[in-house]
Design a protein around this motif. Sequence first.
Motif, PDB file in Angstrom:
ATOM      1  N   PRO A  90      -3.839  -1.319   7.452  1.00 43.63           N
ATOM      2  CA  PRO A  90      -2.848  -2.313   7.004  1.00 43.63           C
ATOM      3  C   PRO A  90      -2.136  -1.900   5.726  1.00 43.63           C
ATOM      4  O   PRO A  90      -0.997  -2.295   5.499  1.00 43.63           O
ATOM      5  CB  PRO A  90      -3.678  -3.590   6.800  1.00 43.63           C
ATOM      6  N   ASP A  91      -2.795  -1.081   4.879  1.00 44.67           N
ATOM      7  CA  ASP A  91      -2.151  -0.646   3.629  1.00 44.67           C
ATOM      8  C   ASP A  91      -0.840   0.087   3.902  1.00 44.67           C
ATOM      9  O   ASP A  91       0.084   0.042   3.099  1.00 44.67           O
ATOM     10  CB  ASP A  91      -3.089   0.263   2.819  1.00 44.67           C
ATOM     11  N   ASN A  92      -0.774   0.778   5.051  1.00 45.04           N
ATOM     12  CA  ASN A  92       0.449   1.515   5.390  1.00 45.04           C
ATOM     13  C   ASN A  92       1.598   0.591   5.778  1.00 45.04           C
ATOM     14  O   ASN A  92       2.739   1.021   5.869  1.00 45.04           O
ATOM     15  CB  ASN A  92       0.195   2.482   6.551  1.00 45.04           C
ATOM     16  N   GLN A  93       1.277  -0.689   6.040  1.00 44.26           N
ATOM     17  CA  GLN A  93       2.320  -1.627   6.463  1.00 44.26           C
ATOM     18  C   GLN A  93       2.836  -2.493   5.311  1.00 44.26           C
ATOM     19  O   GLN A  93       3.830  -3.183   5.456  1.00 44.26           O
ATOM     20  CB  GLN A  93       1.800  -2.533   7.595  1.00 44.26           C
ATOM     21  N   PHE A  94       2.137  -2.462   4.172  1.00 47.52           N
ATOM     22  CA  PHE A  94       2.536  -3.339   3.065  1.00 47.52           C
ATOM     23  C   PHE A  94       3.724  -2.770   2.301  1.00 47.52           C
ATOM     24  O   PHE A  94       3.742  -1.605   1.936  1.00 47.52           O
ATOM     25  CB  PHE A  94       1.372  -3.581   2.093  1.00 47.52           C
ATOM     26  N   VAL A  95       4.710  -3.634   2.067  1.00 43.53           N
ATOM     27  CA  VAL A  95       5.896  -3.216   1.321  1.00 43.53           C
ATOM     28  C   VAL A  95       6.209  -4.206   0.192  1.00 43.53           C
ATOM     29  O   VAL A  95       6.932  -3.866  -0.740  1.00 43.53           O
ATOM     30  CB  VAL A  95       7.133  -3.093   2.245  1.00 43.53           C
ATOM     31  N   GLY A  96       5.649  -5.410   0.241  1.00 43.03           N
ATOM     32  CA  GLY A  96       5.939  -6.445  -0.760  1.00 43.03           C
ATOM     33  C   GLY A  96       4.902  -6.457  -1.875  1.00 43.03           C
ATOM     34  O   GLY A  96       3.787  -5.976  -1.713  1.00 43.03           O
ATOM     35  N   ASP A 102       5.735  -9.784   1.445  1.00 44.30           N
ATOM     36  CA  ASP A 102       5.467  -8.835   2.513  1.00 44.30           C
ATOM     37  C   ASP A 102       5.853  -9.411   3.883  1.00 44.30           C
ATOM     38  O   ASP A 102       6.483  -8.738   4.693  1.00 44.30           O
ATOM     39  CB  ASP A 102       3.990  -8.449   2.502  1.00 44.30           C
ATOM     40  N   VAL A 103       5.462 -10.660   4.120  1.00 48.85           N
ATOM     41  CA  VAL A 103       5.765 -11.296   5.412  1.00 48.85           C
ATOM     42  C   VAL A 103       7.276 -11.541   5.531  1.00 48.85           C
ATOM     43  O   VAL A 103       7.844 -11.449   6.623  1.00 48.85           O
ATOM     44  CB  VAL A 103       4.961 -12.604   5.590  1.00 48.85           C
ATOM     45  N   ALA A 104       7.939 -11.787   4.396  1.00 55.80           N
ATOM     46  CA  ALA A 104       9.376 -12.069   4.411  1.00 55.80           C
ATOM     47  C   ALA A 104      10.221 -10.807   4.642  1.00 55.80           C
ATOM     48  O   ALA A 104      11.369 -10.897   5.092  1.00 55.80           O
ATOM     49  CB  ALA A 104       9.797 -12.717   3.088  1.00 55.80           C
ATOM     50  N   PHE A 105       9.653  -9.635   4.375  1.00 53.21           N
ATOM     51  CA  PHE A 105      10.425  -8.392   4.380  1.00 53.21           C
ATOM     52  C   PHE A 105      11.151  -8.148   5.708  1.00 53.21           C
ATOM     53  O   PHE A 105      12.352  -7.896   5.743  1.00 53.21           O
ATOM     54  CB  PHE A 105       9.497  -7.212   4.053  1.00 53.21           C
ATOM     55  N   GLY A 106      10.414  -8.230   6.811  1.00 53.98           N
ATOM     56  CA  GLY A 106      11.012  -7.982   8.130  1.00 53.98           C
ATOM     57  C   GLY A 106      12.056  -9.027   8.480  1.00 53.98           C
ATOM     58  O   GLY A 106      13.076  -8.713   9.122  1.00 53.98           O
ATOM     59  N   LEU A 107      11.830 -10.268   8.026  1.00 52.77           N
ATOM     60  CA  LEU A 107      12.784 -11.348   8.318  1.00 52.77           C
ATOM     61  C   LEU A 107      14.093 -11.113   7.565  1.00 52.77           C
ATOM     62  O   LEU A 107      15.179 -11.326   8.102  1.00 52.77           O
ATOM     63  CB  LEU A 107      12.167 -12.698   7.914  1.00 52.77           C
ATOM     64  N   GLU A 108      13.984 -10.648   6.314  1.00 52.48           N
ATOM     65  CA  GLU A 108      15.187 -10.333   5.519  1.00 52.48           C
ATOM     66  C   GLU A 108      15.992  -9.230   6.207  1.00 52.48           C
ATOM     67  O   GLU A 108      17.206  -9.313   6.322  1.00 52.48           O
ATOM     68  CB  GLU A 108      14.778  -9.861   4.115  1.00 52.48           C
ATOM     69  N   ASN A 109      15.279  -8.211   6.674  1.00 55.29           N
ATOM     70  CA  ASN A 109      15.946  -7.099   7.365  1.00 55.29           C
ATOM     71  C   ASN A 109      16.682  -7.568   8.618  1.00 55.29           C
ATOM     72  O   ASN A 109      17.677  -6.967   9.020  1.00 55.29           O
ATOM     73  CB  ASN A 109      14.931  -6.028   7.769  1.00 55.29           C
ATOM     74  N   ASN A 110      16.140  -8.618   9.252  1.00 54.67           N
ATOM     75  CA  ASN A 110      16.761  -9.140  10.487  1.00 54.67           C
ATOM     76  C   ASN A 110      17.831 -10.203  10.202  1.00 54.67           C
ATOM     77  O   ASN A 110      18.351 -10.828  11.122  1.00 54.67           O
ATOM     78  CB  ASN A 110      15.689  -9.737  11.408  1.00 54.67           C
ATOM     79  N   GLY A 111      18.087 -10.431   8.902  1.00 59.08           N
ATOM     80  CA  GLY A 111      19.161 -11.370   8.525  1.00 59.08           C
ATOM     81  C   GLY A 111      18.835 -12.828   8.796  1.00 59.08           C
ATOM     82  O   GLY A 111      19.740 -13.640   9.025  1.00 59.08           O
ATOM     83  N   GLN A 140      -5.476  -6.871  -3.504  1.00 62.16           N
ATOM     84  CA  GLN A 140      -6.651  -7.660  -3.904  1.00 62.16           C
ATOM     85  C   GLN A 140      -7.397  -8.264  -2.700  1.00 62.16           C
ATOM     86  O   GLN A 140      -8.439  -8.875  -2.861  1.00 62.16           O
ATOM     87  CB  GLN A 140      -6.222  -8.797  -4.839  1.00 62.16           C
ATOM     88  N   LEU A 141      -6.846  -8.089  -1.500  1.00 62.12           N
ATOM     89  CA  LEU A 141      -7.431  -8.706  -0.309  1.00 62.12           C
ATOM     90  C   LEU A 141      -8.490  -7.805   0.322  1.00 62.12           C
ATOM     91  O   LEU A 141      -8.478  -6.591   0.139  1.00 62.12           O
ATOM     92  CB  LEU A 141      -6.333  -8.981   0.726  1.00 62.12           C
ATOM     93  N   SER A 142      -9.382  -8.423   1.109  1.00 60.94           N
ATOM     94  CA  SER A 142     -10.362  -7.650   1.884  1.00 60.94           C
ATOM     95  C   SER A 142      -9.647  -6.997   3.072  1.00 60.94           C
ATOM     96  O   SER A 142      -8.510  -7.354   3.399  1.00 60.94           O
ATOM     97  CB  SER A 142     -11.464  -8.570   2.414  1.00 60.94           C
ATOM     98  N   GLY A 143     -10.329  -6.064   3.743  1.00 64.73           N
ATOM     99  CA  GLY A 143      -9.748  -5.385   4.909  1.00 64.73           C
ATOM    100  C   GLY A 143      -9.315  -6.357   5.984  1.00 64.73           C
ATOM    101  O   GLY A 143      -8.211  -6.253   6.533  1.00 64.73           O
ATOM    102  N   GLY A 144     -10.176  -7.329   6.299  1.00 64.34           N
ATOM    103  CA  GLY A 144      -9.862  -8.322   7.338  1.00 64.34           C
ATOM    104  C   GLY A 144      -8.680  -9.194   6.943  1.00 64.34           C
ATOM    105  O   GLY A 144      -7.823  -9.519   7.774  1.00 64.34           O
ATOM    106  N   GLN A 145      -8.621  -9.559   5.641  1.00 62.87           N
ATOM    107  CA  GLN A 145      -7.505 -10.382   5.161  1.00 62.87           C
ATOM    108  C   GLN A 145      -6.189  -9.597   5.217  1.00 62.87           C
ATOM    109  O   GLN A 145      -5.154 -10.130   5.608  1.00 62.87           O
ATOM    110  CB  GLN A 145      -7.782 -10.839   3.725  1.00 62.87           C
ATOM    111  N   LYS A 146      -6.240  -8.315   4.820  1.00 67.05           N
ATOM    112  CA  LYS A 146      -5.029  -7.473   4.882  1.00 67.05           C
ATOM    113  C   LYS A 146      -4.507  -7.380   6.313  1.00 67.05           C
ATOM    114  O   LYS A 146      -3.306  -7.465   6.557  1.00 67.05           O
ATOM    115  CB  LYS A 146      -5.353  -6.055   4.373  1.00 67.05           C
ATOM    116  N   GLN A 147      -5.437  -7.203   7.249  1.00 67.22           N
ATOM    117  CA  GLN A 147      -5.007  -7.062   8.642  1.00 67.22           C
ATOM    118  C   GLN A 147      -4.418  -8.372   9.159  1.00 67.22           C
ATOM    119  O   GLN A 147      -3.479  -8.357   9.951  1.00 67.22           O
ATOM    120  CB  GLN A 147      -6.191  -6.589   9.496  1.00 67.22           C
ATOM    121  N   ARG A 148      -4.951  -9.497   8.673  1.00 69.17           N
ATOM    122  CA  ARG A 148      -4.389 -10.792   9.083  1.00 69.17           C
ATOM    123  C   ARG A 148      -2.968 -10.973   8.538  1.00 69.17           C
ATOM    124  O   ARG A 148      -2.107 -11.535   9.211  1.00 69.17           O
ATOM    125  CB  ARG A 148      -5.303 -11.935   8.640  1.00 69.17           C
TER     126      ARG A 148
END
Length: 279
Positions: A90-96, A102-111, A140-148
Amino acid sequence: MNKPLVSIEHVHFKYEGQEEYALKDVSLQIYDGEWLAIVGHNGSGKSTLAKLLNGLQYPEKGRIQIGELELTEDTVWETRKLIGMVFQNPDNQFVGTTVQDDVAFGLENNGILREEMVERVENSLKQVQMEAFLQQEPHQLSGGQKQRVAIASVIALRPQIIVLDEATSMLDPRGREEVLNVIRELKEDHDMTVISITHDLEEAAKADRMIVLNRGQLYREGTPEEIFQLDEELVKLGLDIPFPVKISKMLREKGIPVSKSYLSEEALVAQLWTSHSGK
């Protein structure tokens, strides 16, 4: 069964500089609303298949159809709107800088408009039980939290299909169970199609249908119950049988009446309890 959502027809693929094909004449269909597990040892071709589905690579021969579209370099951005990928790390997917960003990033890209974006971010984090972590920094999140959170980022985009590419392999058993439960709930609540690409047969046991790849070819397909009857054959392919299936087999060999190979510990315990109490 529903209509096929994805059709893979006679696909061949070879990496540059390699003599062996990573995929050889693979044909399969993935149906709307099902959970399909694609399993195989390292080098079986399953990760290559994930790359082809997401347009990171293209077949040398054969074709891939997703929804109404044939996947090509011209249609790849359209087909990617239908498919959300959750990767191994999941670390490779984080951008925020925060979970919310982070969750908003893809939505911003899609306008997506701001008002709808805020609503989608909150809803998707609520669906994976991470709404309390909006302002938290991802590291700061655990592995399971990051993946969620990675799953929330994908479902906020509302794809028809979610692909888990070894998405639980870096998690501890508890984190893995959490993530798989979230996926199961999302699938049922939103009639989502799930493709789980994994070497972990405990994860595959939760699917509706399984496909076994071996050396780039489709080796077997069937329900988890049917596939696990292959037993020693799977071990020879470098796959480990789920613990409850092993125990079911051992009990039968000891003369204890276990009617089938149980896929979960809970089901096996319930069967033993029922037969032991004479009900």
